[in-house]
Design a protein around this motif. Sequence first.
Motif, PDB file in Angstrom:
ATOM      1  N   ARG A 124      49.956  40.965  45.870  1.00  0.00           N
ATOM      2  CA  ARG A 124      51.347  40.771  45.468  1.00  0.00           C
ATOM      3  C   ARG A 124      51.418  39.626  44.478  1.00  0.00           C
ATOM      4  NH1 ARG A 124      56.571  38.231  48.390  1.00  0.00           N
ATOM      5  NH2 ARG A 124      58.167  39.666  47.626  1.00  0.00           N
ATOM      6  N   LEU A 125      51.892  39.931  43.291  1.00  0.00           N
ATOM      7  CA  LEU A 125      52.076  38.917  42.259  1.00  0.00           C
ATOM      8  C   LEU A 125      53.518  38.417  42.289  1.00  0.00           C
ATOM      9  CD1 LEU A 125      50.230  40.560  39.213  1.00  0.00           C
ATOM     10  CD2 LEU A 125      49.283  39.190  41.078  1.00  0.00           C
ATOM     11  N   SER A 126      53.658  37.128  42.008  1.00  0.00           N
ATOM     12  CA  SER A 126      54.984  36.524  41.891  1.00  0.00           C
ATOM     13  C   SER A 126      55.086  35.797  40.566  1.00  0.00           C
ATOM     14  CB  SER A 126      55.230  35.521  43.023  1.00  0.00           C
ATOM     15  OG  SER A 126      55.172  36.137  44.282  1.00  0.00           O
ATOM     16  N   CYS A 127      56.291  35.731  40.037  1.00  0.00           N
ATOM     17  CA  CYS A 127      56.531  35.000  38.792  1.00  0.00           C
ATOM     18  C   CYS A 127      57.881  34.322  38.915  1.00  0.00           C
ATOM     19  CB  CYS A 127      56.507  35.945  37.605  1.00  0.00           C
ATOM     20  SG  CYS A 127      57.056  35.189  36.059  1.00  0.00           S
ATOM     21  N   ALA A 128      57.865  33.003  38.877  1.00  0.00           N
ATOM     22  CA  ALA A 128      59.089  32.223  38.997  1.00  0.00           C
ATOM     23  C   ALA A 128      59.458  31.628  37.651  1.00  0.00           C
ATOM     24  CB  ALA A 128      58.909  31.121  40.028  1.00  0.00           C
ATOM     25  N   ALA A 129      60.702  31.805  37.277  1.00  0.00           N
ATOM     26  CA  ALA A 129      61.215  31.236  36.031  1.00  0.00           C
ATOM     27  C   ALA A 129      61.927  29.929  36.327  1.00  0.00           C
ATOM     28  CB  ALA A 129      62.165  32.217  35.359  1.00  0.00           C
ATOM     29  N   SER A 130      61.707  28.952  35.479  1.00  0.00           N
ATOM     30  CA  SER A 130      62.376  27.661  35.637  1.00  0.00           C
ATOM     31  C   SER A 130      62.721  27.109  34.269  1.00  0.00           C
ATOM     32  CB  SER A 130      61.473  26.674  36.386  1.00  0.00           C
ATOM     33  OG  SER A 130      60.289  26.432  35.657  1.00  0.00           O
ATOM     34  N   GLY A 131      63.586  26.102  34.271  1.00  0.00           N
ATOM     35  CA  GLY A 131      63.976  25.493  33.009  1.00  0.00           C
ATOM     36  C   GLY A 131      65.415  25.835  32.666  1.00  0.00           C
ATOM     37  N   ARG A 132      65.667  25.913  31.379  1.00  0.00           N
ATOM     38  CA  ARG A 132      67.034  26.149  30.896  1.00  0.00           C
ATOM     39  C   ARG A 132      67.343  27.642  30.932  1.00  0.00           C
ATOM     40  NH1 ARG A 132      68.919  22.203  26.046  1.00  0.00           N
ATOM     41  NH2 ARG A 132      68.740  20.246  27.187  1.00  0.00           N
ATOM     42  N   ILE A 133      67.598  28.124  32.144  1.00  0.00           N
ATOM     43  CA  ILE A 133      67.875  29.541  32.321  1.00  0.00           C
ATOM     44  C   ILE A 133      69.364  29.771  32.261  1.00  0.00           C
ATOM     45  CG2 ILE A 133      67.661  31.498  33.880  1.00  0.00           C
ATOM     46  CD1 ILE A 133      65.261  30.030  35.121  1.00  0.00           C
ATOM     47  N   PHE A 134      69.794  30.568  31.319  1.00  0.00           N
ATOM     48  CA  PHE A 134      71.202  30.972  31.288  1.00  0.00           C
ATOM     49  C   PHE A 134      71.341  32.332  31.957  1.00  0.00           C
ATOM     50  CE2 PHE A 134      74.702  33.190  28.999  1.00  0.00           C
ATOM     51  CZ  PHE A 134      75.736  32.544  29.641  1.00  0.00           C
ATOM     52  N   ARG A 135      70.689  33.300  31.384  1.00  0.00           N
ATOM     53  CA  ARG A 135      70.688  34.621  31.996  1.00  0.00           C
ATOM     54  C   ARG A 135      69.452  35.366  31.524  1.00  0.00           C
ATOM     55  NH1 ARG A 135      75.159  39.523  31.861  1.00  0.00           N
ATOM     56  NH2 ARG A 135      73.768  41.114  32.689  1.00  0.00           N
ATOM     57  N   LEU A 136      68.681  35.839  32.473  1.00  0.00           N
ATOM     58  CA  LEU A 136      67.518  36.641  32.142  1.00  0.00           C
ATOM     59  C   LEU A 136      67.869  38.105  32.295  1.00  0.00           C
ATOM     60  CD1 LEU A 136      64.717  34.561  33.887  1.00  0.00           C
ATOM     61  CD2 LEU A 136      65.278  34.644  31.457  1.00  0.00           C
ATOM     62  N   ASN A 137      67.586  38.867  31.286  1.00  0.00           N
ATOM     63  CA  ASN A 137      67.866  40.298  31.326  1.00  0.00           C
ATOM     64  C   ASN A 137      66.682  41.021  31.958  1.00  0.00           C
ATOM     65  OD1 ASN A 137      70.415  39.915  30.174  1.00  0.00           O
ATOM     66  ND2 ASN A 137      69.532  39.941  28.123  1.00  0.00           N
ATOM     67  N   ASN A 138      65.878  41.662  31.160  1.00  0.00           N
ATOM     68  CA  ASN A 138      64.717  42.349  31.704  1.00  0.00           C
ATOM     69  C   ASN A 138      63.634  41.353  32.109  1.00  0.00           C
ATOM     70  OD1 ASN A 138      66.018  44.691  31.117  1.00  0.00           O
ATOM     71  ND2 ASN A 138      64.783  45.185  29.318  1.00  0.00           N
ATOM     72  N   MET A 139      62.979  41.643  33.214  1.00  0.00           N
ATOM     73  CA  MET A 139      61.770  40.921  33.616  1.00  0.00           C
ATOM     74  C   MET A 139      60.686  41.972  33.870  1.00  0.00           C
ATOM     75  SD  MET A 139      63.247  37.936  36.121  1.00  0.00           S
ATOM     76  CE  MET A 139      61.795  36.862  35.933  1.00  0.00           C
ATOM     77  N   GLY A 140      59.462  41.571  33.721  1.00  0.00           N
ATOM     78  CA  GLY A 140      58.426  42.577  33.917  1.00  0.00           C
ATOM     79  C   GLY A 140      57.026  42.022  33.934  1.00  0.00           C
ATOM     80  N   TRP A 141      56.098  42.945  34.068  1.00  0.00           N
ATOM     81  CA  TRP A 141      54.676  42.626  34.108  1.00  0.00           C
ATOM     82  C   TRP A 141      53.923  43.457  33.073  1.00  0.00           C
ATOM     83  CZ3 TRP A 141      52.832  38.712  37.060  1.00  0.00           C
ATOM     84  CH2 TRP A 141      53.668  38.234  38.070  1.00  0.00           C
TER      85      TRP A 141
END
Length: 115
Positions: free
Chosen positions: A19-36
């Motif tokens: 199981r892979l995980s990916c955490a976004a941090s920082g100046r996040i306003f809105r993330l649309n698509n996420m993927g691998w």
Amino acid sequence: QVQLVESGGGLVQAGGSLRLSCAASGRIFRLNNMGWYRQAPGKQRELVATITSSGSTNYADSVKGRFTISRDNAKNTVYLQMNSLKPEDTAEYYCNANSVLYNYWGQGTQVTVSS
């Protein structure tokens, strides 16, 4: 600026799971698509799976039925559950996320499947 940090890669035998995980941090306003995406040695980077902010998913034919992508919008995190792994799944896996203006990439996590 947004940072994507992947985790969960490793070495597994064929037929196993990761199981892979990916955490976004920082100046996040809105993330649309996420993927691998993944890139094997000597090959081009290819799409594995994507998920929209509303939860619609898209998979490469080679992983359909074996991989499941999901996301937690409250945590700005995307996951990739990989089952029935095959040696041909061996690659560096990269997290991707985009907003209206920008496209972000993680540093990659190695997945190695032994036969």
